[in-house]
Design an enzyme around this catalytic site. Structure first.
Site, PDB file in Angstrom:
ATOM      1  N   ASP A 120       0.795  -1.239   0.000  1.00 51.29           N
ATOM      2  CA  ASP A 120       0.000   0.000   0.000  1.00 51.29           C
ATOM      3  C   ASP A 120       0.826   1.288   0.000  1.00 51.29           C
ATOM      4  O   ASP A 120       0.299   2.352   0.340  1.00 51.29           O
ATOM      5  CB  ASP A 120      -0.957   0.008   1.197  1.00 51.29           C
ATOM      6  CG  ASP A 120      -2.168  -0.892   0.972  1.00 51.29           C
ATOM      7  OD1 ASP A 120      -2.643  -0.941  -0.175  1.00 51.29           O
ATOM      8  OD2 ASP A 120      -2.604  -1.539   1.935  1.00 51.29           O
ATOM      9  N   ASP A 180      -6.494  -3.707  -6.439  1.00 54.69           N
ATOM     10  CA  ASP A 180      -6.139  -2.424  -5.822  1.00 54.69           C
ATOM     11  C   ASP A 180      -4.665  -2.059  -6.066  1.00 54.69           C
ATOM     12  O   ASP A 180      -4.292  -0.890  -6.076  1.00 54.69           O
ATOM     13  CB  ASP A 180      -6.354  -2.441  -4.301  1.00 54.69           C
ATOM     14  CG  ASP A 180      -7.564  -3.226  -3.832  1.00 54.69           C
ATOM     15  OD1 ASP A 180      -7.975  -4.165  -4.528  1.00 54.69           O
ATOM     16  OD2 ASP A 180      -8.081  -2.913  -2.756  1.00 54.69           O
TER      17      ASP A 180
END
Ligand code: GLY
Length: 397
Positions: A120, A180
């Site tokens: 992330d 993602d």
């Protein structure tokens, strides 16, 4: 001077005993006007800053059902959105308090550039520091995200041809790659552009090719998680984690894909990535379960539509992605701009606007299967909302 005026303004505002709950962010004419909306959001954000104590372990993320602000530590995937959004707003109205707050809040997140236990880093590091660099051109900000790009590179497996997303659930997935993860590639491409080190580009390009090959169904919707055997590169499983079921189309996942492949095309100019972004847009906007106001339900296959939560975050990511896509596909630009503008127009409605500090929009979904943020304001919905508003004015691509 401007800062002083604002400080005095804030003082006057508070001494009158007015709270931001009383301050309407609905445009008087109730019409879609990105300029006015951005101005209102800047004003609201400055006022809201006075209500949120700087706290390294409470970086704004959502609002609890009882109305309390819920923050996160820097380790959370959402920690970069609040400072990143303050930079976005600053880029519009150039109000010094927004910049100072962005610098302070992002300082809590910076250490995450060394965290090699997650994918992330694009969200956490590039959203604030990428914006900071674009706006200020300060080398120190560039160094932060180049360091993060180096850290992220350690998660790349050349046999799989992808960056590993999660380390958690190691008993379920050997090498999970989630849709993602396309959102982390911008930082990698930009790191190559700014340093000349092509390794980041190659990793990002290959990751996108592998995702293109393995994440999509014949109808161009995407799986959430594709897991691989890290030794052979063979696909182990195609699953979901936040969607309804393994074969459903989780709304935010489709949005990440649309946005991510558009960005990948920006840097590679490989038409296969543009085609994929177009196909995803087509999947979304021809879906029979997409409501006329263009704010999707949390999953396109949710069983009780229309009695299912909407996911505003999926809508704002999609709108922002469409503004960029419209630049690369002139034949369909009018259509993409109409969809993106319709989303922003819908979000002008009172039912979507929120006054609770420091958020702008209601009705997003974190995870229905995870049973959290099942119909809540969430900071990343706001981040992409502001970005979409900026892009609608052609200021940020
Ligand atoms: N990247 C995590 C999510 O979209 O919820």
């Amino acid at each position: 001077m401007k800062f002083l005026l604002y400080s005095l303004g804030l003082l006057a505002f508070f001494s009158c005993g007015v709270s931001s709950q009383d301050r309407s962010v609905i445009l008087p004419e109730n019409e879609y006007n990105p300029e006015k909306r951005l101005q209102l959001l800047c004003e609201k954000a400055i006022v809201d800053l006075g209500k949120i104590p700087l706290d390294s372990i409470n970086i704004p993320r959502t609002v609890e059902p009882d109305g309390q602000l819920k923050g996160t530590k820097s380790k959370s995937w959402t920690s970069g959105f609040f400072p990143g959004m303050l930079w976005e707003l600053y880029s519009f109205c150039k109000e010094e308090p927004l910049k100072q707050a962005a610098i302070q809040w992002q300082s809590f997140v910076e250490k995450e550039k060394f965290d090699d236990g997650t994918h992330d880093l694009g969200f956490k590091i590039y959203c604030p520091f990428g914006n900071a660099y674009k706006i200020t051109k300060k080398e120190a900000y560039k160094d932060v995200f180049v360091t993060a790009a180096k850290t992220l590179s350690t998660r790349y497996n050349p046999t799989v041809g992808a960056i590993r997303s999660w380390d958690h659930h190691a008993d379920v997935w050997k090498f999970p790659v989630i849709i993602d993860n396309m959102m982390n590639l911008e930082m990698m491409f930009e790191a190559t552009k700014l340093t000349g080190d092509s390794s980041f580009y190659h990793i990002a390009n290959q990751h996108a090719k592998t995702t293109l090959k393995n994440h999509f169904r014949p109808d161009h919707s995407s799986y959430h998680v594709v897991s691989y055997d890290p030794k052979t590169g063979k696909i182990e499983k195609k699953n979901t984690h936040q969607g309804l079921n393994h074969e459903s189309a989780w709304s935010r996942g489709q949005a990440w894909g649309l946005y991510g492949f558009t960005v990948t095309y920006r840097y590679t100019k490989n038409p296969v990535f543009l085609e994929q972004a177009k196909k995803i847009a087509n999947f979304i906007f021809t879906h029979p379960n997409l409501p006329p106001d263009l704010i999707p339900y949390w999953d396109y296959d949710a069983p009780n539509i229309p009695d299912e939560p909407r996911d505003v975050s999926a809508a704002t990511v999609t709108a922002s992605g469409l503004f960029e896509l419209s630049k690369y596909d002139p034949a369909n630009a009018t259509k993409y701009l109409a969809w993106a503008n319709q989303i922003l127009k819908t979000l002008e409605e009172e039912k979507y606007q929120l006054n609770t500090a420091p958020f702008f929009l209601k009705h997003s979904v974190g995870s229905i299967p995870g049973k959290f943020e099942m119909d809540a304001p969430i900071i990343y919905a706001d981040y992409y909302y502001v970005e979409a508003l900026l892009r609608s004015r052609k200021e940020k691509y």
